[in-house]
Design a protein around this motif. Structure first.
Motif, PDB file in Angstrom:
ATOM      1  N   LEU A 252       9.902   4.695  10.158  1.00  0.00           N
ATOM      2  CA  LEU A 252       9.541   6.122   9.878  1.00  0.00           C
ATOM      3  C   LEU A 252       9.828   6.775   8.225  1.00  0.00           C
ATOM      4  N   VAL A 253      11.088   6.515   7.972  1.00  0.00           N
ATOM      5  CA  VAL A 253      11.388   6.843   6.620  1.00  0.00           C
ATOM      6  C   VAL A 253      10.432   6.426   5.737  1.00  0.00           C
ATOM      7  N   GLY A 254       9.991   4.869   5.778  1.00  0.00           N
ATOM      8  CA  GLY A 254       9.057   4.092   4.730  1.00  0.00           C
ATOM      9  C   GLY A 254       7.540   4.749   5.011  1.00  0.00           C
ATOM     10  N   GLU A 255       7.234   5.529   6.221  1.00  0.00           N
ATOM     11  CA  GLU A 255       6.056   6.120   6.313  1.00  0.00           C
ATOM     12  C   GLU A 255       6.303   7.300   5.471  1.00  0.00           C
ATOM     13  N   ALA A 256       7.200   8.268   5.426  1.00  0.00           N
ATOM     14  CA  ALA A 256       7.418   9.477   5.154  1.00  0.00           C
ATOM     15  C   ALA A 256       7.562   9.253   3.261  1.00  0.00           C
ATOM     16  N   VAL A 257       8.048   8.158   3.026  1.00  0.00           N
ATOM     17  CA  VAL A 257       8.137   7.827   1.521  1.00  0.00           C
ATOM     18  C   VAL A 257       6.781   7.619   0.848  1.00  0.00           C
ATOM     19  N   ARG A 258       5.948   6.624   1.722  1.00  0.00           N
ATOM     20  CA  ARG A 258       4.947   6.338   1.121  1.00  0.00           C
ATOM     21  C   ARG A 258       3.701   6.299   2.196  1.00  0.00           C
ATOM     22  N   PRO A 259       3.175   7.582   2.218  1.00  0.00           N
ATOM     23  CA  PRO A 259       2.326   7.877   3.541  1.00  0.00           C
ATOM     24  C   PRO A 259       0.995   6.837   3.498  1.00  0.00           C
ATOM     25  N   ARG A 260       0.587   6.518   4.378  1.00  0.00           N
ATOM     26  CA  ARG A 260      -0.868   5.380   4.347  1.00  0.00           C
ATOM     27  C   ARG A 260      -1.768   5.859   5.384  1.00  0.00           C
ATOM     28  N   PRO A 261      -2.325   7.055   5.128  1.00  0.00           N
ATOM     29  CA  PRO A 261      -3.169   7.815   6.362  1.00  0.00           C
ATOM     30  C   PRO A 261      -4.506   7.213   6.722  1.00  0.00           C
ATOM     31  N   ARG A 262      -4.870   6.211   5.566  1.00  0.00           N
ATOM     32  CA  ARG A 262      -6.279   5.515   5.957  1.00  0.00           C
ATOM     33  C   ARG A 262      -6.244   4.461   7.214  1.00  0.00           C
ATOM     34  N   TYR A 263      -7.494   4.439   7.741  1.00  0.00           N
ATOM     35  CA  TYR A 263      -7.335   3.534   8.930  1.00  0.00           C
ATOM     36  C   TYR A 263      -7.446   2.163   8.599  1.00  0.00           C
ATOM     37  N   ASP A 264      -6.580   1.587   9.538  1.00  0.00           N
ATOM     38  CA  ASP A 264      -6.715   0.023   9.340  1.00  0.00           C
ATOM     39  C   ASP A 264      -6.555  -0.563  10.819  1.00  0.00           C
ATOM     40  N   THR A 265      -7.380  -1.665  10.905  1.00  0.00           N
ATOM     41  CA  THR A 265      -7.242  -2.494  12.103  1.00  0.00           C
ATOM     42  C   THR A 265      -5.574  -2.667  12.447  1.00  0.00           C
ATOM     43  N   ARG A 266      -4.875  -2.991  11.411  1.00  0.00           N
ATOM     44  CA  ARG A 266      -3.458  -3.291  11.739  1.00  0.00           C
ATOM     45  C   ARG A 266      -2.742  -2.361  12.112  1.00  0.00           C
ATOM     46  N   ARG A 267      -3.370  -0.786  12.012  1.00  0.00           N
ATOM     47  CA  ARG A 267      -2.563   0.137  12.725  1.00  0.00           C
ATOM     48  C   ARG A 267      -2.211   0.412  14.155  1.00  0.00           C
ATOM     49  N   TRP A 268      -2.875  -0.433  14.816  1.00  0.00           N
ATOM     50  CA  TRP A 268      -2.796  -0.933  16.137  1.00  0.00           C
ATOM     51  C   TRP A 268      -1.393  -1.487  16.451  1.00  0.00           C
ATOM     52  N   ALA A 269      -1.012  -2.276  15.600  1.00  0.00           N
ATOM     53  CA  ALA A 269       0.317  -3.026  15.505  1.00  0.00           C
ATOM     54  C   ALA A 269       1.477  -1.944  15.056  1.00  0.00           C
ATOM     55  N   THR A 270       0.838  -0.763  14.635  1.00  0.00           N
ATOM     56  CA  THR A 270       2.075   0.283  14.725  1.00  0.00           C
ATOM     57  C   THR A 270       2.394   1.025  16.025  1.00  0.00           C
ATOM     58  N   VAL A 271       1.009   1.299  16.789  1.00  0.00           N
ATOM     59  CA  VAL A 271       1.229   1.911  17.957  1.00  0.00           C
ATOM     60  C   VAL A 271       1.943   1.105  19.090  1.00  0.00           C
ATOM     61  N   PHE A 272       1.648  -0.168  18.909  1.00  0.00           N
ATOM     62  CA  PHE A 272       2.643  -1.108  19.907  1.00  0.00           C
ATOM     63  C   PHE A 272       3.952  -1.077  19.743  1.00  0.00           C
ATOM     64  N   PRO A 273       4.837  -1.075  18.748  1.00  0.00           N
ATOM     65  CA  PRO A 273       6.185  -0.744  18.878  1.00  0.00           C
ATOM     66  C   PRO A 273       6.517   0.462  19.369  1.00  0.00           C
ATOM     67  N   LEU A 274       5.717   1.505  19.104  1.00  0.00           N
ATOM     68  CA  LEU A 274       6.247   2.742  19.232  1.00  0.00           C
ATOM     69  C   LEU A 274       6.072   2.898  20.807  1.00  0.00           C
ATOM     70  N   GLY A 275       4.973   2.248  21.296  1.00  0.00           N
ATOM     71  CA  GLY A 275       5.051   2.175  22.930  1.00  0.00           C
ATOM     72  C   GLY A 275       5.977   1.425  23.609  1.00  0.00           C
TER      73      GLY A 275
END
Length: 338
Positions: A252-275
């Motif tokens: 989360l800190v990494g996302e705050a330090v350097r936001p990456r808002p653009r969509y990428d297929t690999r963002r589903w690999a972000t949702v998986f760990p959250l769930g």
């Protein structure tokens, strides 16, 4: 003769990366977490979506294996093909949820192909790993622990002692694979990754869930573990959950330090760990007898649902743009055998 334009949707679907399997994993585990939280209607909706996506990806996987076998194996041996392990992980996630709903025969049918694919894909991708790899390097652990979760779930449902012991071996094997992957992971991905860097935490989360399922699988009928075994499993589950939450904070800190808002297929690999973190927290609450973890798990669940919605909107917009951008032509194929 020039190749005629393909059907836009069909051509777009054929170009999907194996990383799209992370969408099935993400949707399936959110369904599991909603089930653990008692939100059955929402859980069934997410499960239907996950099953539909799984069927599409499974069909594409089989077609590529049958029609392009000479290309498929070399591609599977490249470092980027670590994402092919999402096929195993996604199948086990769906299988565990299907078993939780009482459909053990179907869950067993999903376990069989996942168990067959797992060693083959693992051997192909592990020997091609390199230093400074992205978060997909942890998929070796995720796929292994996914099998452990499904095996433990079925062992409890079917009172199968041997299956529980297989799950235990997979659990410890997954932790070894995580340690190996950690040495290959490029820590700069925390601030530079396109989304799959979150698998570093997700692999620990599914390991914690596997530990919780092994604890729950024990019963008076099975007598799986003695007091020492139970103590070790309980400590490991708690430690893994704490480590997962620590990774959650770091990422989360990494996302705050350097936001990456653009969509990428690999963002589903972000949702998986959250769930998966939400599911592991809810599962551990019951398995280790810590009631306050349930409240934390519910909060993490709604965070995962919110991020799933954001990524799903991005995926739909990306697909719509790709399909409507103009005629799509299928790749030229050799006609030497015709």
């Amino acid at each position: 003769m020039p190749t005629p334009p393909a059907y836009p949707f069909r051509a777009w679907w054929a170009q999907r990366s194996p990383a799209a399997g992370a969408a099935v994993m993400a949707t399936g585990i959110v369904s599991t977490a909603l089930h653990l939280a008692g939100r059955e209607i929402l859980s069934r909706i997410f499960l239907v979506l996950a099953c539909a996506a799984w069927l599409g990806l499974a069909a594409e996987f089989v077609l590529r294996l049958l029609r392009e076998r000479e290309r498929w194996i070399p591609e599977a041996e490249t470092p980027g093909a670590l994402t092919t392990l999402t096929a195993v992980a996604a199948t086990t996630v769906l299988g565990a949820q299907v078993s939780a709903l009482g459909h053990d025969a179907l869950a067993g049918a999903l376990l069989a192909p996942a168990a067959v694919l797992w060693p083959a894909l693992l051997v192909l991708v592990v020997r091609r790993r390199q230093p400074r790899m992205p978060g997909s390097v942890f998929l070796c652990c995720v796929a292994t622990q996914g099998l452990a979760v499904l095996a433990a779930t079925l062992a409890a449902a079917e009172s199968a002692t041997w299956l529980a012991r297989v799950a235990l071996v997979l659990f410890w094997s997954g932790l070894v694979l995580y340690a190996i992957a950690l040495f290959r992971f490029d820590l700069r991905q925390v601030t530079e990754g396109a989304g799959d860097h979150w698998v570093a935490g997700g692999a620990i989360a599914i390991s914690a869930l596997a530990g919780a399922e092994l604890l729950v699988a024990d019963s008076a009928r099975l007598h799986l573990w003695n007091d020492d075994d139970l103590g070790v499993l309980r400590v490991m589950t708690v430690d893994l959950l704490v480590l997962d939450l620590a990774w959650y904070g770091v990422l989360l800190v990494g996302e705050a330090v350097r936001p990456r808002p653009r969509y990428d297929t690999r963002r589903w690999a972000t949702v998986f760990p959250l769930g998966m973190t939400a599911a592991a927290t809810l599962g551990a609450s019951t398995a280790v007898g810590v009631p306050w973890l349930e409240g934390l798990g519910r909060v993490l669940l709604w965070v995962a649902v919110a991020v799933w919605l954001v990524v799903a909107v991005g995926a739909v917009a990306s697909a719509r743009a790709a399909i409507t951008s103009g005629p799509v032509r299928e790749p030229v194929r050799s006609t030497a055998r015709r």
